[in-house]
Scaffold this motif. Structure first.
Motif, PDB file in Angstrom:
ATOM      1  N   ASP A 192       0.937  -1.252   0.079  1.00  0.00           N
ATOM      2  CA  ASP A 192      -0.046  -0.135   0.087  1.00  0.00           C
ATOM      3  C   ASP A 192       0.921   1.346  -0.237  1.00  0.00           C
ATOM      4  O   ASP A 192       0.231   2.377  -0.166  1.00  0.00           O
ATOM      5  CB  ASP A 192      -1.028  -0.080   1.208  1.00  0.00           C
ATOM      6  CG  ASP A 192      -1.965  -1.108   0.993  1.00  0.00           C
ATOM      7  OD1 ASP A 192      -2.565  -1.550  -0.075  1.00  0.00           O
ATOM      8  OD2 ASP A 192      -2.259  -1.507   2.174  1.00  0.00           O
ATOM      9  N   VAL A 193       2.096   1.227   0.206  1.00  0.00           N
ATOM     10  CA  VAL A 193       3.015   2.374   0.437  1.00  0.00           C
ATOM     11  C   VAL A 193       4.190   1.877  -0.601  1.00  0.00           C
ATOM     12  O   VAL A 193       5.170   1.156  -0.401  1.00  0.00           O
ATOM     13  CB  VAL A 193       3.564   2.626   1.663  1.00  0.00           C
ATOM     14  CG1 VAL A 193       4.435   3.706   1.568  1.00  0.00           C
ATOM     15  CG2 VAL A 193       2.479   2.765   2.593  1.00  0.00           C
ATOM     16  N   THR A 194       4.494   2.562  -1.776  1.00  0.00           N
ATOM     17  CA  THR A 194       5.430   2.502  -2.770  1.00  0.00           C
ATOM     18  C   THR A 194       6.655   3.078  -2.162  1.00  0.00           C
ATOM     19  O   THR A 194       7.011   4.208  -1.861  1.00  0.00           O
ATOM     20  CB  THR A 194       5.093   3.434  -4.058  1.00  0.00           C
ATOM     21  OG1 THR A 194       3.734   2.672  -4.498  1.00  0.00           O
ATOM     22  CG2 THR A 194       6.058   3.559  -5.197  1.00  0.00           C
ATOM     23  N   GLU A 195       7.721   2.359  -2.526  1.00  0.00           N
ATOM     24  CA  GLU A 195       9.042   2.498  -2.547  1.00  0.00           C
ATOM     25  C   GLU A 195       9.751   2.097  -3.785  1.00  0.00           C
ATOM     26  O   GLU A 195       9.954   0.874  -3.944  1.00  0.00           O
ATOM     27  CB  GLU A 195       9.893   2.011  -1.650  1.00  0.00           C
ATOM     28  CG  GLU A 195       9.484   2.459   0.230  1.00  0.00           C
ATOM     29  CD  GLU A 195      10.188   1.904   1.137  1.00  0.00           C
ATOM     30  OE1 GLU A 195      11.505   2.275   1.357  1.00  0.00           O
ATOM     31  OE2 GLU A 195       9.581   1.259   1.884  1.00  0.00           O
ATOM     32  N   GLY A 196       9.816   3.091  -4.726  1.00  0.00           N
ATOM     33  CA  GLY A 196      10.277   2.338  -6.322  1.00  0.00           C
ATOM     34  C   GLY A 196      11.681   3.062  -6.875  1.00  0.00           C
ATOM     35  O   GLY A 196      11.765   4.232  -6.497  1.00  0.00           O
ATOM     36  N   GLU A 197      11.965   2.548  -7.751  1.00  0.00           N
ATOM     37  CA  GLU A 197      13.037   2.911  -8.481  1.00  0.00           C
ATOM     38  C   GLU A 197      12.585   2.967 -10.179  1.00  0.00           C
ATOM     39  O   GLU A 197      12.139   1.615 -10.277  1.00  0.00           O
ATOM     40  CB  GLU A 197      14.306   2.267  -8.546  1.00  0.00           C
ATOM     41  CG  GLU A 197      15.039   2.566  -7.211  1.00  0.00           C
ATOM     42  CD  GLU A 197      16.388   1.852  -7.169  1.00  0.00           C
ATOM     43  OE1 GLU A 197      16.822   0.952  -8.090  1.00  0.00           O
ATOM     44  OE2 GLU A 197      17.267   1.929  -6.307  1.00  0.00           O
ATOM     45  N   ILE A 198      12.680   3.880 -10.843  1.00  0.00           N
ATOM     46  CA  ILE A 198      12.225   3.807 -12.286  1.00  0.00           C
ATOM     47  C   ILE A 198      13.560   4.201 -13.188  1.00  0.00           C
ATOM     48  O   ILE A 198      13.935   5.414 -13.092  1.00  0.00           O
ATOM     49  CB  ILE A 198      11.027   4.603 -12.493  1.00  0.00           C
ATOM     50  CG1 ILE A 198       9.881   4.305 -11.525  1.00  0.00           C
ATOM     51  CG2 ILE A 198      10.606   4.689 -13.938  1.00  0.00           C
ATOM     52  CD1 ILE A 198       8.640   5.139 -11.592  1.00  0.00           C
ATOM     53  N   TYR A 199      13.843   3.426 -14.078  1.00  0.00           N
ATOM     54  CA  TYR A 199      14.865   3.674 -15.018  1.00  0.00           C
ATOM     55  C   TYR A 199      14.243   4.005 -16.258  1.00  0.00           C
ATOM     56  O   TYR A 199      13.543   3.183 -16.709  1.00  0.00           O
ATOM     57  CB  TYR A 199      15.772   2.293 -14.963  1.00  0.00           C
ATOM     58  CG  TYR A 199      16.713   1.957 -13.829  1.00  0.00           C
ATOM     59  CD1 TYR A 199      17.686   2.432 -13.551  1.00  0.00           C
ATOM     60  CD2 TYR A 199      16.007   1.586 -12.677  1.00  0.00           C
ATOM     61  CE1 TYR A 199      18.650   2.078 -12.615  1.00  0.00           C
ATOM     62  CE2 TYR A 199      16.630   0.907 -11.769  1.00  0.00           C
ATOM     63  CZ  TYR A 199      18.121   1.718 -11.508  1.00  0.00           C
ATOM     64  OH  TYR A 199      18.772   1.296 -10.280  1.00  0.00           O
ATOM     65  N   ILE A 200      14.605   5.123 -17.001  1.00  0.00           N
ATOM     66  CA  ILE A 200      14.176   5.599 -18.042  1.00  0.00           C
ATOM     67  C   ILE A 200      15.188   5.861 -19.056  1.00  0.00           C
ATOM     68  O   ILE A 200      16.346   6.485 -18.789  1.00  0.00           O
ATOM     69  CB  ILE A 200      13.260   6.782 -17.970  1.00  0.00           C
ATOM     70  CG1 ILE A 200      11.914   6.573 -16.992  1.00  0.00           C
ATOM     71  CG2 ILE A 200      12.897   7.549 -19.240  1.00  0.00           C
ATOM     72  CD1 ILE A 200      11.302   7.838 -16.651  1.00  0.00           C
ATOM     73  N   SER A 201      15.227   5.294 -20.255  1.00  0.00           N
ATOM     74  CA  SER A 201      16.394   5.312 -21.201  1.00  0.00           C
ATOM     75  C   SER A 201      15.590   6.661 -22.082  1.00  0.00           C
ATOM     76  O   SER A 201      14.910   6.766 -22.575  1.00  0.00           O
ATOM     77  CB  SER A 201      16.226   4.291 -22.271  1.00  0.00           C
ATOM     78  OG  SER A 201      17.013   4.719 -23.648  1.00  0.00           O
ATOM     79  N   ILE A 202      16.876   7.608 -21.846  1.00  0.00           N
ATOM     80  CA  ILE A 202      16.594   8.950 -22.753  1.00  0.00           C
ATOM     81  C   ILE A 202      16.702   8.689 -24.176  1.00  0.00           C
ATOM     82  O   ILE A 202      16.142   9.301 -24.890  1.00  0.00           O
ATOM     83  CB  ILE A 202      17.635   9.998 -22.064  1.00  0.00           C
ATOM     84  CG1 ILE A 202      17.529  10.409 -20.763  1.00  0.00           C
ATOM     85  CG2 ILE A 202      17.546  11.346 -23.025  1.00  0.00           C
ATOM     86  CD1 ILE A 202      16.002  10.916 -20.363  1.00  0.00           C
ATOM     87  N   ASP A 203      17.484   7.745 -24.558  1.00  0.00           N
ATOM     88  CA  ASP A 203      17.700   7.523 -26.274  1.00  0.00           C
ATOM     89  C   ASP A 203      16.358   6.819 -26.528  1.00  0.00           C
ATOM     90  O   ASP A 203      15.967   7.328 -27.640  1.00  0.00           O
ATOM     91  CB  ASP A 203      18.625   6.251 -26.388  1.00  0.00           C
ATOM     92  CG  ASP A 203      20.193   6.778 -25.938  1.00  0.00           C
ATOM     93  OD1 ASP A 203      20.476   7.853 -26.017  1.00  0.00           O
ATOM     94  OD2 ASP A 203      20.798   5.848 -25.261  1.00  0.00           O
ATOM     95  N   ARG A 204      15.632   6.114 -25.676  1.00  0.00           N
ATOM     96  CA  ARG A 204      14.371   5.634 -26.283  1.00  0.00           C
ATOM     97  C   ARG A 204      13.191   6.556 -26.227  1.00  0.00           C
ATOM     98  O   ARG A 204      12.465   6.834 -27.108  1.00  0.00           O
ATOM     99  CB  ARG A 204      13.626   4.425 -25.355  1.00  0.00           C
ATOM    100  CG  ARG A 204      14.338   3.168 -25.180  1.00  0.00           C
ATOM    101  CD  ARG A 204      14.185   2.402 -26.793  1.00  0.00           C
ATOM    102  NE  ARG A 204      15.289   2.545 -27.281  1.00  0.00           N
ATOM    103  CZ  ARG A 204      15.686   2.469 -28.566  1.00  0.00           C
ATOM    104  NH1 ARG A 204      14.748   2.366 -29.410  1.00  0.00           N
ATOM    105  NH2 ARG A 204      16.978   2.953 -29.225  1.00  0.00           N
ATOM    106  N   VAL A 205      13.273   7.774 -25.137  1.00  0.00           N
ATOM    107  CA  VAL A 205      12.295   8.667 -25.102  1.00  0.00           C
ATOM    108  C   VAL A 205      12.386   9.551 -26.450  1.00  0.00           C
ATOM    109  O   VAL A 205      11.543   9.862 -27.073  1.00  0.00           O
ATOM    110  CB  VAL A 205      12.613   9.584 -23.797  1.00  0.00           C
ATOM    111  CG1 VAL A 205      11.798  10.868 -23.725  1.00  0.00           C
ATOM    112  CG2 VAL A 205      12.004   8.664 -22.634  1.00  0.00           C
ATOM    113  N   LYS A 206      13.671   9.996 -26.787  1.00  0.00           N
ATOM    114  CA  LYS A 206      13.831  10.735 -27.892  1.00  0.00           C
ATOM    115  C   LYS A 206      13.333  10.045 -29.190  1.00  0.00           C
ATOM    116  O   LYS A 206      12.860  10.809 -30.110  1.00  0.00           O
ATOM    117  CB  LYS A 206      15.357  11.093 -28.183  1.00  0.00           C
ATOM    118  CG  LYS A 206      15.741  12.137 -27.081  1.00  0.00           C
ATOM    119  CD  LYS A 206      17.360  12.367 -27.000  1.00  0.00           C
ATOM    120  CE  LYS A 206      17.640  13.130 -26.102  1.00  0.00           C
ATOM    121  NZ  LYS A 206      19.287  13.505 -26.045  1.00  0.00           N
ATOM    122  N   GLU A 207      13.605   8.701 -29.290  1.00  0.00           N
ATOM    123  CA  GLU A 207      13.261   7.884 -30.532  1.00  0.00           C
ATOM    124  C   GLU A 207      11.822   7.926 -30.735  1.00  0.00           C
ATOM    125  O   GLU A 207      11.173   8.147 -31.729  1.00  0.00           O
ATOM    126  CB  GLU A 207      14.085   6.553 -30.652  1.00  0.00           C
ATOM    127  CG  GLU A 207      13.681   5.874 -31.728  1.00  0.00           C
ATOM    128  CD  GLU A 207      14.454   4.499 -31.881  1.00  0.00           C
ATOM    129  OE1 GLU A 207      13.850   3.547 -31.987  1.00  0.00           O
ATOM    130  OE2 GLU A 207      15.746   4.526 -31.948  1.00  0.00           O
TER     131      GLU A 207
END
Length: 143
Positions: free
Chosen positions: A74-89
């Motif tokens: 019920d309580v989030t503790e998280g890590e989110i990895y985002i590829s900037i290369d994919r975002v741009k594409e």
């Protein structure tokens, strides 16, 4: 409650971080999910591919990998990895601004941590609806 943004060996132009942090807190509250700690790590395709291989046994490029790190569902503790290369594409592919696509992926990861999935067609459609809903709330309209 802490929300962090870190760039790992990439340059990311993330504007209005305080506004975004407040918005993300409201997103979690609106979805009925508690939030303790959330860490976004912006990285390259190569870095995220290694994470994808090591932790998920997927040998494919992806725009995002989300990890729930906490014990309490019920309580989030998280890590989110985002590829900037994919975002741009993907911004180019979907004819969106890089800023809009970056925020779409940021919200996508938060929605995963709120319990939304995207494996089936119905789940994917709902995820896209929620992403659009939060993009419109954040920006006032889709760019």
């Amino acid at each position: 409650m802490a929300i962090q943004f870190t760039a790992h060996e990439v340059k990311v132009d993330l504007k209005e971080k305080t506004k975004l942090k407040t918005f993300l807190k409201d997103l979690f509250a609106g979805e009925g999910q508690g939030l303790k700690n959330l860490h976004y790590i912006f990285c390259s395709d190569a870095y995220l591919l290694e994470i994808n291989k090591q932790f998920l046994q997927h040998d494919t490029y992806t725009d995002i990998v989300t990890f729930e790190m906490g014990e309490d569902p019920d309580v989030t503790e998280g890590e989110i990895y985002i590829s900037i290369d994919r975002v741009k594409e993907n911004a180019e592919k979907f004819k969106a601004s890089i800023n809009q696509e970056l925020h779409r992926v940021i919200f996508h990861g938060a929605l995963h941590l709120c319990g939304f999935k995207d494996k089936s067609k119905a789940e994917n459609e709902l995820m896209h609806q929620k992403e659009d809903e939060y993009l419109i709330k954040y920006f006032g309209a889709l760019e």
